[in-house]
Design a protein around this motif. Sequence first.
Motif, PDB file in Angstrom:
ATOM      1  N   GLY A 186       0.752  -1.140  -0.119  1.00 38.09           N
ATOM      2  CA  GLY A 186       0.156   0.005   0.007  1.00 38.09           C
ATOM      3  C   GLY A 186       0.774   1.215  -0.180  1.00 38.09           C
ATOM      4  O   GLY A 186       0.423   2.263   0.213  1.00 38.09           O
ATOM      5  N   VAL A 308       2.674  -2.213   7.523  1.00 38.89           N
ATOM      6  CA  VAL A 308       2.304  -0.966   7.953  1.00 38.89           C
ATOM      7  C   VAL A 308       1.952  -1.000   9.405  1.00 38.89           C
ATOM      8  O   VAL A 308       1.976   0.297   9.990  1.00 38.89           O
ATOM      9  CB  VAL A 308       0.813  -0.706   7.231  1.00 38.89           C
ATOM     10  N   THR A 355      -4.217  -0.025   4.954  1.00 42.62           N
ATOM     11  CA  THR A 355      -3.565   1.052   4.425  1.00 42.62           C
ATOM     12  C   THR A 355      -4.214   2.412   4.798  1.00 42.62           C
ATOM     13  O   THR A 355      -3.585   3.512   4.900  1.00 42.62           O
ATOM     14  CB  THR A 355      -3.588   0.830   2.830  1.00 42.62           C
ATOM     15  N   ASP A 406      -4.303  -3.351  -2.847  1.00 42.84           N
ATOM     16  CA  ASP A 406      -3.438  -2.322  -2.611  1.00 42.84           C
ATOM     17  C   ASP A 406      -3.000  -1.359  -3.589  1.00 42.84           C
ATOM     18  O   ASP A 406      -3.081  -1.942  -4.929  1.00 42.84           O
ATOM     19  CB  ASP A 406      -2.223  -2.863  -1.523  1.00 42.84           C
TER      20      ASP A 406
END
Length: 470
Positions: A186, A308, A355, A406
């Motif tokens: 992402g 992430v 994301t 993503d």
Amino acid sequence: MDAVIDVLLDIFTQPAVIVALIALIGLAVQGKSFSDVLKGTIRTLVGFLVLAAGAGVVVGSLDPFGAMFQHAFNVQGVVPNNEAIVAQVLLDYGSAAALIFFFGMIVNIVLAATTRFKYIYLSGHVAFYIAAMFAVILGVAGFEPWAVVLWGSIAQGIYMVVSPALVQPFMRRVTGSDDVALGHTGGAGVALSGLVALITRGKGRSKSTEEISFPSGLGFLRDTTVIVALSMAVIYIIVGLFAGAAYIEGELSNGQNFIVFLALQAATFSAGVFIILAGVRVVLAEIVPAFKGISEKLVKNAKPALDVPIVFPFAPNAVLIGFLASFVGGIVGMLGMAALGTAIIIPGVVAHFMTGAASGVIGNAVGGRRGAVLGAFANGVAITFLPLFLLPVLGDIGFSNSTFSDSDYGVFGLILGGVSGAGGQIAVIVALAVVLVALYGTTFALRGRDRRKVAEAEADASPAPAATSR
């Protein structure tokens, strides 16, 4: 050969194993004692497993939400889900994807060692997914199997240094250092959120999401775990009312009262976020010091590019705000597709959480609360339309009821597929060569600039010659 590939995949598609191996190597090359090496390696492994377990809890609690949303609003279309689409890809491109993934990591290390793009991509699971996408695109372009692996590995290695580089200017604002990078598919959407936050932040200092003030009677809302649980409970129950008690109790809760079921799912979501934050703290405490050994001995000034959730502890309120804003962006994008009469991309709840949350954190660091909302909203729109544009370049795979979710799949897949469609195999090879030249050209230019700065600093620091008397 297949047995060897299977073993390598078992090892290197597990991000916890990769990160633990990196910690082991980093501590060992620093000459740490056996006790310190063992402790650091195991704590890194366990910390990443805690992080992954938290992510699994969150995903599990979001699955019923996605089902309720589709049922409540009668939405049918293509569902962005990496695991589902990769399962289909592996039927025809499994060996090529595995080899691209493995050799792509080698190219990543070589590029990190020889260019200014010092990122070692450690999110093995998503790296494998994007290797699968490269295998599909190059296979559709007509490359021979050996050429799919060769050029796919180069594309993979390039991707693994370029994607973290796109986000790093904004990551520095989040972490306050240059020690850790973001390694996730992402990345382009997260970088977009930072750019949108930068453009829209206005003048002066923007208030952070973490500075949200609550009246004294609502002091319990200062606790991130509490506010996430309560906020998600409201969202779950609203969607649940549209879906209907009969559907939830018949299809999702095994007869449990739908309000109780939804409240528990919201609390489970909050528990998952809590677990993720705990795991991230352990990983950061171990992997950054260990990575100094890699930097000093193997790849000078290397930075680990991690998944992430690594940014979540820096702005927990922005995690929830970013998720919600990104999901709204996905709904807006879906409505736009319906109006345009195109295929419908249904908002993938997991993609919007992972994301979108990261986009909220990045946007907040750059532009405060406004940046968190607008940046994550932009990410949500991007990861809705990019999968739509990607469908044609995936060949027959693109006509299935699932696709990659993503932003990086859309950006890098469209670039590679677009080049292939415009000029065929030769164009793909030329494009990859041009990118490599650009990476090394940038490296040489920056090294020359650094040398000039050092020379100027030394000249400024040298004493002026003494005046001679007549």
